[in-house]
Each structure stands twice: as structure tokens, then as C-alpha cells.
Write a protein that holds these residues in place. Structure first.
Motif, PDB file in Angstrom:
ATOM      1  N   TYR A 226       0.866  -1.176   0.000  1.00 11.38           N
ATOM      2  CA  TYR A 226       0.000   0.000   0.000  1.00 11.38           C
ATOM      3  C   TYR A 226       0.902   1.224   0.000  1.00 11.38           C
ATOM      4  O   TYR A 226       2.114   1.107   0.147  1.00 11.38           O
ATOM      5  CB  TYR A 226      -0.917   0.009   1.226  1.00 11.38           C
ATOM      6  CG  TYR A 226      -1.686  -1.273   1.432  1.00 11.38           C
ATOM      7  CD1 TYR A 226      -2.584  -1.733   0.466  1.00 11.38           C
ATOM      8  CD2 TYR A 226      -1.504  -2.044   2.579  1.00 11.38           C
ATOM      9  CE1 TYR A 226      -3.283  -2.910   0.643  1.00 11.38           C
ATOM     10  CE2 TYR A 226      -2.198  -3.229   2.766  1.00 11.38           C
ATOM     11  CZ  TYR A 226      -3.087  -3.658   1.789  1.00 11.38           C
ATOM     12  OH  TYR A 226      -3.776  -4.836   1.967  1.00 11.38           O
ATOM     13  N   HIS A 227       0.354   2.396  -0.168  1.00 15.48           N
ATOM     14  CA  HIS A 227       1.159   3.613  -0.199  1.00 15.48           C
ATOM     15  C   HIS A 227       1.976   3.742   1.085  1.00 15.48           C
ATOM     16  O   HIS A 227       1.427   3.834   2.184  1.00 15.48           O
ATOM     17  CB  HIS A 227       0.278   4.846  -0.386  1.00 15.48           C
ATOM     18  CG  HIS A 227      -0.267   4.983  -1.775  1.00 15.48           C
ATOM     19  ND1 HIS A 227       0.536   5.197  -2.870  1.00 15.48           N
ATOM     20  CD2 HIS A 227      -1.525   4.912  -2.253  1.00 15.48           C
ATOM     21  CE1 HIS A 227      -0.205   5.266  -3.965  1.00 15.48           C
ATOM     22  NE2 HIS A 227      -1.458   5.091  -3.617  1.00 15.48           N
TER      23      HIS A 227
ATOM     24  N   PRO B 141      -3.829  -7.130  -3.567  1.00 15.11           N
ATOM     25  CA  PRO B 141      -3.665  -6.010  -2.635  1.00 15.11           C
ATOM     26  C   PRO B 141      -4.892  -5.769  -1.765  1.00 15.11           C
ATOM     27  O   PRO B 141      -4.775  -5.174  -0.689  1.00 15.11           O
ATOM     28  CB  PRO B 141      -3.388  -4.822  -3.562  1.00 15.11           C
ATOM     29  CG  PRO B 141      -4.018  -5.205  -4.861  1.00 15.11           C
ATOM     30  CD  PRO B 141      -3.860  -6.690  -4.973  1.00 15.11           C
TER      31      PRO B 141
END
Length: 331
Positions: free
Chosen positions: A81-82, A138
């Protein structure tokens, strides 16, 4: 040593700098003696520092790089993830070229705030030699991890810590006649297929998988068979056109249209087998900044020459290197 300090001791961050390059020839041919794409050194670490893998951060476009040349090594890395990364950690001796089976685990590094927070996700006591890693799902947080020794791919759920063998195929197995058992190495998911190379067998392969479990939905296919005397495929990147850019020793070769055909050829595009300054290429990822996209820039980590860790005859330290591919005019 605290867990945070322990992990950061083996994890290096480098800011990627822009560097103007001269115009390059556009024709692709066999570049083993005269590669067309020059390599720009972005950062060099001291001799004896093995850079193993990297990820280009989505938010800033700089590189997060793992180190193998430590008692407890870090190998594959992804940005799930970011600014939330996962890494493979375990015991591997670069001097002996040997792994400690069962020593591997998956960790999370949360870099959303100023101070990074590290969390162990799961131990994998049944592992042999965990190496490359890729994101499968994800949404549910499923990672796939290559086991270069046991010829399997592990699935890891970062939310629950559940670990299982997702794939076990003969195309992933190492050979028994090499100096080091190194089967499946790099791996990437594209559409509903897993692409992976095999270092000992010098192959590039594809297998269709379930995008939630990672289990095979069909047979594996070998798309490229090289010569093990000539190449030892390590990690690779796949561009938006489906071309695979594979690093091997001190070179990079291209597998054009790797995701769209049953049989593909190869072209050497950068590096040299006689190079001693930039040597031991280990992994590659495409840059994400606008300038990187315009140049078609791929970033490469190096180990400074694997034999040097046995002999102590270093000619260079581990490096982060940039190669601009746009002038090959593939797109």
C-alpha cells in the motif's frame, strides 16, 4: 538492538537523482560486447555492501533498497500500500553462498509517518531460501514469495499472518550440478499469470494462477530457455507493453513481448561480462517520476561482484544505477 534498529541496519534508502544522458542508438542487436544503453551510477556504497532488491516508492519516486551483506539479510521487497512495505528477512551467507533453511520471515515497514514502524508479519519455518516477492491480491493483502531452494512459491496473508505453499512446480526447481542451488528467483503477477525466472536453468516461465489464492489454474509454460553457461537470470521488471527486462551478472537482457507469446527471444541491452566497475546486477524496477517515464528509466541494484565476497577482491561497492530505455524506441 531494538527490532526497528535491527531492520533499518539492513535497509537503505537512496533519493534518485535526475541525470541527463546523450542520445542513444535506436537499433537493438546483440550487445554482449558493445551494449547500447549506458549505465549512470546514482549512488555507490562501500565495497562489501550487497544491494539485493529495490522498490520505487509510489509517493516520492525514490528507491528503497535491501541489503544482503549482513548476518540477517533482507531480500525481496514490495510496496503493498502507499508507504507500507513488506520485506523478506533471513540468514544467508554471501561469502559461502548458503542459506539457513527455516530462518526466514516476512516483515512490514510502515513509512506513512516520520518514524518508520516495523512489524513482523509471519515466520516461515518450512522455508529453504526465500528470495523474490510480489503482490498477488492487494485488497486482501496476499503476497507471493519465491523459495529458490525448495522450488515452491509461498503465499502470505499480511493481515492474518497465514502462510501456505501456493505453487510447487518442476520449472521452479534448482539444478543439482551448480555451485549454488538457485531455482525460482524473481516473480511478477501480470493479469492472471505469474511470470518467474529460474536462475540455475536459465529460463523464463509463466503459470496461470488464481488471483486470490495464488494456486495454479493451468500448467506452467517455459517461454524462454537460455544457456546456463551464458546467463544466470536474477530479478526482472515487466513494462506496460509486456516486455521483460532481466538482470544477469553484469548485464541486462530484454525479452520482447514476454507476456504475449509462447516462445520469445532475448537481446542484451546493457552492461558487459568484462565490466568491473558496475558489476553484479541483482534487481531492477522502473522509475515512477515524470522524467523517469519519459526516459523509460529502469533502476538497477548491484552487489559489486558475487565472487568478491568469497575472495575479498572487490573492485566496486554495491550501487544503485539508472538505465534509460526509451531510446530503443520500443514504444
Amino acid at each position: 538492538m531494538s527490532t526497528l534498529a535491527f531492520l533499518w541496519h539492513f535497509l537503505a534508502i537512496f533519493i534518485i537523482a535526475s541525470c541527463a544522458l546523450p542520445s542513444l542508438p535506436s537499433r537493438i542487436h546483440d550487445h554482449r560486447s558493445s551494449p547500447s544503453l549506458p549505465s549512470t551510477i546514482i549512488h555507490e556504497l562501500p565495497k562489501g555492501t550487497w544491494l539485493e532488491n529495490l522498490v520505487i516508492r509510489q509517493t516520492e519516486g525514490n528507491a528503497l533498497v535491501t541489503l544482503l551483506s549482513s548476518p540477517r539479510s533482507c531480500l525481496g521487497i514490495v510496496e503493498l500500500y502507499h508507504d507500507i512495505f513488506n520485506i523478506v528477512a533471513g540468514n544467508f551467507s554471501v561469502k559461502a553462498g548458503s542459506s539457513t533453511p527455516g530462518s526466514y520471515s516476512i516483515w512490514e515497514i510502515d513509512m506513512r509517518n516520520r518514524d518508520a514502524v516495523t512489524t513482523k508479519i509471519a515466520d516461515i519455518p518450512g522455508s529453504g531460501f526465500l528470495n523474490g516477492m510480489t503482490v498477488l491480491d492487494p485488497v486482501t493483502g496476499i503476497l507471493l514469495v519465491a523459495d529458490s531452494l525448495l522450488s515452491v512459491v509461498w503465499s502470505v496473508n499480511v493481515r492474518t499472518g497465514h502462510v501456505a505453499v501456493a505453487l510447487n512446480d518442476t520449472t521452479m526447481a534448482p539444478t543439482t550440478d551448480g555451485t549454488i542451488s538457485l531455482g525460482i528467483n524473481g516473480l511478477r503477477v501480470v493479469d492472471s499469470n505469474l511470470y518467474y525466472d529460474n536462475s540455475n536453468k536459465a529460463t523464463f516461465n509463466r503459470i496461470p494462477v488464481d488471483l486470490h489464492t495464488g494456486q495454479a489454474t493451468g500448467p506452467a509454460v517455459t517461454l524462454f530457455q537460455g544457456s546456463s553457461a551464458e546467463i544466470l537470470p536474477d530479478d526482472f521488471a515487466i513494462d506496460f507493453e509486456g516486455n521483460a527486462w532481466v538482470v544477469t551478472g553484469g548485464q541486462m537482457f530484454l525479452l520482447p513481448g514476454a507476456t504475449g507469446s509462447q516462445s520469445i527471444g532475448m537481446e542484451f541491452v546493457a552492461g558487459s561480462v568484462t565490466e568491473t566497475r558496475i558489476t553484479g546486477w541483482t534487481s531492477t524496477k522502473f522509475g515512477t517520476r515524470q522524467a523517469d517515464v519519459e526516459r523509460g528509466s529502469v533502476y538497477v541494484t548491484t552487489d559489486g561482484g558475487p565472487l568478491a565476497y568469497r575472495d575479498g577482491n572487490f573492485t566496486a561497492g554495491g550501487m544503485l544505477v539508472r538505465i534509460d530505455t526509451a531510446d530503443l524506441k520500443l514504444y
